[in-house]
Design a protein around this motif. Structure first.
Motif, PDB file in Angstrom:
ATOM      1  N   ASN B  12       0.852  -1.189   0.000  1.00  0.00           N
ATOM      2  CA  ASN B  12       0.000   0.000   0.000  1.00  0.00           C
ATOM      3  C   ASN B  12       0.887   1.237   0.000  1.00  0.00           C
ATOM      4  O   ASN B  12       1.863   1.311   0.755  1.00  0.00           O
ATOM      5  CB  ASN B  12      -0.904   0.031   1.239  1.00  0.00           C
ATOM      6  CG  ASN B  12      -1.902  -1.111   1.243  1.00  0.00           C
ATOM      7  OD1 ASN B  12      -2.336  -1.569   0.197  1.00  0.00           O
ATOM      8  ND2 ASN B  12      -2.262  -1.562   2.420  1.00  0.00           N
ATOM      9  N   VAL B  13       0.528   2.207  -0.819  1.00  0.00           N
ATOM     10  CA  VAL B  13       1.299   3.443  -0.868  1.00  0.00           C
ATOM     11  C   VAL B  13       0.345   4.598  -1.173  1.00  0.00           C
ATOM     12  O   VAL B  13      -0.665   4.419  -1.874  1.00  0.00           O
ATOM     13  CB  VAL B  13       2.424   3.343  -1.929  1.00  0.00           C
ATOM     14  CG1 VAL B  13       1.845   3.174  -3.318  1.00  0.00           C
ATOM     15  CG2 VAL B  13       3.355   4.519  -1.866  1.00  0.00           C
ATOM     16  N   ALA B  14       0.644   5.754  -0.620  1.00  0.00           N
ATOM     17  CA  ALA B  14      -0.183   6.935  -0.878  1.00  0.00           C
ATOM     18  C   ALA B  14       0.172   7.527  -2.229  1.00  0.00           C
ATOM     19  O   ALA B  14       1.334   7.484  -2.672  1.00  0.00           O
ATOM     20  CB  ALA B  14       0.030   7.968   0.221  1.00  0.00           C
ATOM     21  N   GLU B  15      -0.828   8.047  -2.902  1.00  0.00           N
ATOM     22  CA  GLU B  15      -0.608   8.685  -4.209  1.00  0.00           C
ATOM     23  C   GLU B  15       0.435   9.785  -4.071  1.00  0.00           C
ATOM     24  O   GLU B  15       0.406  10.571  -3.125  1.00  0.00           O
ATOM     25  CB  GLU B  15      -1.923   9.251  -4.732  1.00  0.00           C
ATOM     26  CG  GLU B  15      -1.834   9.787  -6.156  1.00  0.00           C
ATOM     27  CD  GLU B  15      -3.176  10.255  -6.703  1.00  0.00           C
ATOM     28  OE1 GLU B  15      -4.029  10.701  -5.891  1.00  0.00           O
ATOM     29  OE2 GLU B  15      -3.380  10.169  -7.926  1.00  0.00           O
ATOM     30  N   GLY B  16       1.361   9.821  -5.007  1.00  0.00           N
ATOM     31  CA  GLY B  16       2.412  10.828  -4.996  1.00  0.00           C
ATOM     32  C   GLY B  16       3.683  10.363  -4.296  1.00  0.00           C
ATOM     33  O   GLY B  16       4.746  10.967  -4.483  1.00  0.00           O
ATOM     34  N   ASN B  17       3.567   9.312  -3.497  1.00  0.00           N
ATOM     35  CA  ASN B  17       4.753   8.778  -2.809  1.00  0.00           C
ATOM     36  C   ASN B  17       5.497   7.800  -3.706  1.00  0.00           C
ATOM     37  O   ASN B  17       4.897   7.215  -4.617  1.00  0.00           O
ATOM     38  CB  ASN B  17       4.349   8.077  -1.514  1.00  0.00           C
ATOM     39  CG  ASN B  17       4.041   9.058  -0.407  1.00  0.00           C
ATOM     40  OD1 ASN B  17       4.076  10.279  -0.608  1.00  0.00           O
ATOM     41  ND2 ASN B  17       3.720   8.547   0.772  1.00  0.00           N
ATOM     42  N   PRO B  18       6.779   7.581  -3.436  1.00  0.00           N
ATOM     43  CA  PRO B  18       7.510   6.573  -4.209  1.00  0.00           C
ATOM     44  C   PRO B  18       7.044   5.167  -3.836  1.00  0.00           C
ATOM     45  O   PRO B  18       6.611   4.930  -2.702  1.00  0.00           O
ATOM     46  CB  PRO B  18       8.973   6.798  -3.789  1.00  0.00           C
ATOM     47  CG  PRO B  18       8.901   7.503  -2.484  1.00  0.00           C
ATOM     48  CD  PRO B  18       7.640   8.288  -2.477  1.00  0.00           C
ATOM     49  N   LEU B  19       7.120   4.269  -4.806  1.00  0.00           N
ATOM     50  CA  LEU B  19       6.728   2.888  -4.540  1.00  0.00           C
ATOM     51  C   LEU B  19       7.851   1.928  -4.902  1.00  0.00           C
ATOM     52  O   LEU B  19       8.663   2.205  -5.798  1.00  0.00           O
ATOM     53  CB  LEU B  19       5.453   2.516  -5.306  1.00  0.00           C
ATOM     54  CG  LEU B  19       5.506   2.383  -6.825  1.00  0.00           C
ATOM     55  CD1 LEU B  19       5.906   0.973  -7.257  1.00  0.00           C
ATOM     56  CD2 LEU B  19       4.156   2.737  -7.434  1.00  0.00           C
ATOM     57  N   GLY B 106       6.834 -15.118 -10.367  1.00  0.00           N
ATOM     58  CA  GLY B 106       6.520 -15.043  -8.951  1.00  0.00           C
ATOM     59  C   GLY B 106       5.018 -15.136  -8.731  1.00  0.00           C
ATOM     60  O   GLY B 106       4.243 -15.210  -9.691  1.00  0.00           O
ATOM     61  N   THR B 107       4.631 -15.113  -7.463  1.00  0.00           N
ATOM     62  CA  THR B 107       3.208 -15.243  -7.119  1.00  0.00           C
ATOM     63  C   THR B 107       2.438 -13.942  -7.249  1.00  0.00           C
ATOM     64  O   THR B 107       1.228 -13.921  -7.117  1.00  0.00           O
ATOM     65  CB  THR B 107       3.052 -15.762  -5.682  1.00  0.00           C
ATOM     66  OG1 THR B 107       3.852 -14.952  -4.813  1.00  0.00           O
ATOM     67  CG2 THR B 107       3.502 -17.209  -5.569  1.00  0.00           C
ATOM     68  N   GLY B 108       3.147 -12.858  -7.494  1.00  0.00           N
ATOM     69  CA  GLY B 108       2.479 -11.583  -7.695  1.00  0.00           C
ATOM     70  C   GLY B 108       2.391 -10.749  -6.422  1.00  0.00           C
ATOM     71  O   GLY B 108       2.309 -11.290  -5.309  1.00  0.00           O
ATOM     72  N   THR B 109       2.430  -9.442  -6.598  1.00  0.00           N
ATOM     73  CA  THR B 109       2.253  -8.481  -5.500  1.00  0.00           C
ATOM     74  C   THR B 109       1.155  -7.524  -5.902  1.00  0.00           C
ATOM     75  O   THR B 109       1.222  -6.918  -6.983  1.00  0.00           O
ATOM     76  CB  THR B 109       3.552  -7.695  -5.230  1.00  0.00           C
ATOM     77  OG1 THR B 109       4.567  -8.601  -4.823  1.00  0.00           O
ATOM     78  CG2 THR B 109       3.325  -6.645  -4.153  1.00  0.00           C
ATOM     79  N   ARG B 110       0.153  -7.414  -5.035  1.00  0.00           N
ATOM     80  CA  ARG B 110      -0.938  -6.473  -5.329  1.00  0.00           C
ATOM     81  C   ARG B 110      -0.541  -5.092  -4.812  1.00  0.00           C
ATOM     82  O   ARG B 110      -0.250  -4.927  -3.621  1.00  0.00           O
ATOM     83  CB  ARG B 110      -2.240  -6.932  -4.665  1.00  0.00           C
ATOM     84  CG  ARG B 110      -3.438  -6.101  -5.092  1.00  0.00           C
ATOM     85  CD  ARG B 110      -4.750  -6.789  -4.776  1.00  0.00           C
ATOM     86  NE  ARG B 110      -4.898  -8.069  -5.434  1.00  0.00           N
ATOM     87  CZ  ARG B 110      -5.231  -8.240  -6.705  1.00  0.00           C
ATOM     88  NH1 ARG B 110      -5.458  -7.191  -7.476  1.00  0.00           N
ATOM     89  NH2 ARG B 110      -5.363  -9.457  -7.216  1.00  0.00           N
ATOM     90  N   LEU B 111      -0.517  -4.145  -5.704  1.00  0.00           N
ATOM     91  CA  LEU B 111      -0.200  -2.763  -5.349  1.00  0.00           C
ATOM     92  C   LEU B 111      -1.493  -1.966  -5.224  1.00  0.00           C
ATOM     93  O   LEU B 111      -2.315  -1.968  -6.147  1.00  0.00           O
ATOM     94  CB  LEU B 111       0.690  -2.126  -6.416  1.00  0.00           C
ATOM     95  CG  LEU B 111       0.987  -0.640  -6.253  1.00  0.00           C
ATOM     96  CD1 LEU B 111       1.839  -0.383  -5.009  1.00  0.00           C
ATOM     97  CD2 LEU B 111       1.669  -0.070  -7.497  1.00  0.00           C
ATOM     98  N   LYS B 112      -1.661  -1.306  -4.085  1.00  0.00           N
ATOM     99  CA  LYS B 112      -2.811  -0.412  -3.891  1.00  0.00           C
ATOM    100  C   LYS B 112      -2.272   0.989  -3.653  1.00  0.00           C
ATOM    101  O   LYS B 112      -1.533   1.219  -2.696  1.00  0.00           O
ATOM    102  CB  LYS B 112      -3.654  -0.856  -2.696  1.00  0.00           C
ATOM    103  CG  LYS B 112      -4.610  -1.961  -2.999  1.00  0.00           C
ATOM    104  CD  LYS B 112      -5.699  -2.050  -1.920  1.00  0.00           C
ATOM    105  CE  LYS B 112      -6.776  -3.030  -2.311  1.00  0.00           C
ATOM    106  NZ  LYS B 112      -7.816  -3.139  -1.289  1.00  0.00           N
ATOM    107  N   VAL B 113      -2.654   1.900  -4.510  1.00  0.00           N
ATOM    108  CA  VAL B 113      -2.270   3.292  -4.357  1.00  0.00           C
ATOM    109  C   VAL B 113      -3.489   4.037  -3.848  1.00  0.00           C
ATOM    110  O   VAL B 113      -4.535   4.059  -4.500  1.00  0.00           O
ATOM    111  CB  VAL B 113      -1.767   3.886  -5.674  1.00  0.00           C
ATOM    112  CG1 VAL B 113      -1.358   5.342  -5.462  1.00  0.00           C
ATOM    113  CG2 VAL B 113      -0.611   3.075  -6.231  1.00  0.00           C
TER     114      VAL B 113
END
Lengths: 114, 115
Positions: B12-19, B106-113
């Motif tokens: 999870n990352v906030a919009e505008g932040n680096p990921l 890989g099994t995958g990583t779900r990214l939520k912004v």
């Protein structure tokens, strides 16, 4: 059409049915692939074709039968499937089957076996 | 045996932040490394790859990845995340010396912004 297309997008079949999945690539690639995608598992490579010849069969049960009539078309024939075969089936193509070529994927066929 | 690990199921990352989305690999020889993204009800879409040369690879949509041979890692990065980057991300490897036609995912990583 461009890219990689797959039909049908959704398929529900009984365990005694016979059906086929179709994949077509419009990219001029020489290699085509079938993958199985199940929730929370890595993508499973099923078959690889290079210039219409099968080069990889990843120990796939015989109830899955691939066919590659030419470099642009790939089929997956299904018969007497099991409920655990329910998954998203993805087709992909790449310029070649060796080396650092990226793969281009179709949207997949969501298969449900009842 | 070849393998790919994506240690985080979700980031999870906030919009505008680096990921950063992490990937480590294990191969017997030199690897070819790939990142793909999957949006709902779609197939995987190629983002970038490392074959040889510069360890920092730039790809589509502002994504980049750094190949680190000593740490056997290939982490995906973006300086400023967008809500539209929310998707499932897959790392893949191919071992040059094995002679196999396989790409290992890989099994995958779900990214939520988050907005």
């Amino acid at each position: 059409e461009t890219g990689v297309t797959q039909t049908p997008r959704h398929l529900v079949m009984g365990m005694t049915n016979k059906k086929s999945l179709k994949c077509e690539q419009h990219l001029g690639h020489n290699a085509m692939y079938w993958y199985k995608q199940s929730a929370k598992k890595p993508l499973e490579l099923m078959f690889v074709y290079n210039f219409k010849e099968q080069t990889e069969n990843n120990s796939v049960p015989s109830r899955f039968s691939p066919e590659c009539p030419n470099s642009s078309h790939l089929f997956l024939h299904l018969h007497t499937l099991q409920p655990e075969d329910s998954a998203l089936y993805l087709c992909a193509s790449s310029q070649g089957s060796l080396g650092g070529y990226e793969q281009y994927f179709g949207p997949g066929t969501r298969l449900t076996v009842t | 045996a070849q393998s790919v690990a994506q240690p985080e199921d979700q980031v999870n990352v906030a919009e505008g932040n680096p990921l950063t989305v992490k990937c480590t690999y294990s191969v017997s020889g030199n690897p070819y490394l790939f990142w793909y993204v999957q949006y709902p009800n779609r197939g995987l879409q190629f983002l970038l790859k490392y074959i040889t040369g510069d360890n920092l690879v730039k790809g589509s949509y502002g994504f980049e990845a750094e190949f680190n041979k000593s740490q056997t890692s290939f982490h995906l990065k973006k300086p400023s995340a967008l809500v539209s980057d929310s998707a499932l991300y897959f790392c893949a490897v191919r071992d040059l010396t094995s002679g196999t036609y396989k790409y290992i995912f890989g099994t995958g990583t779900r990214l939520k912004v988050l907005a």
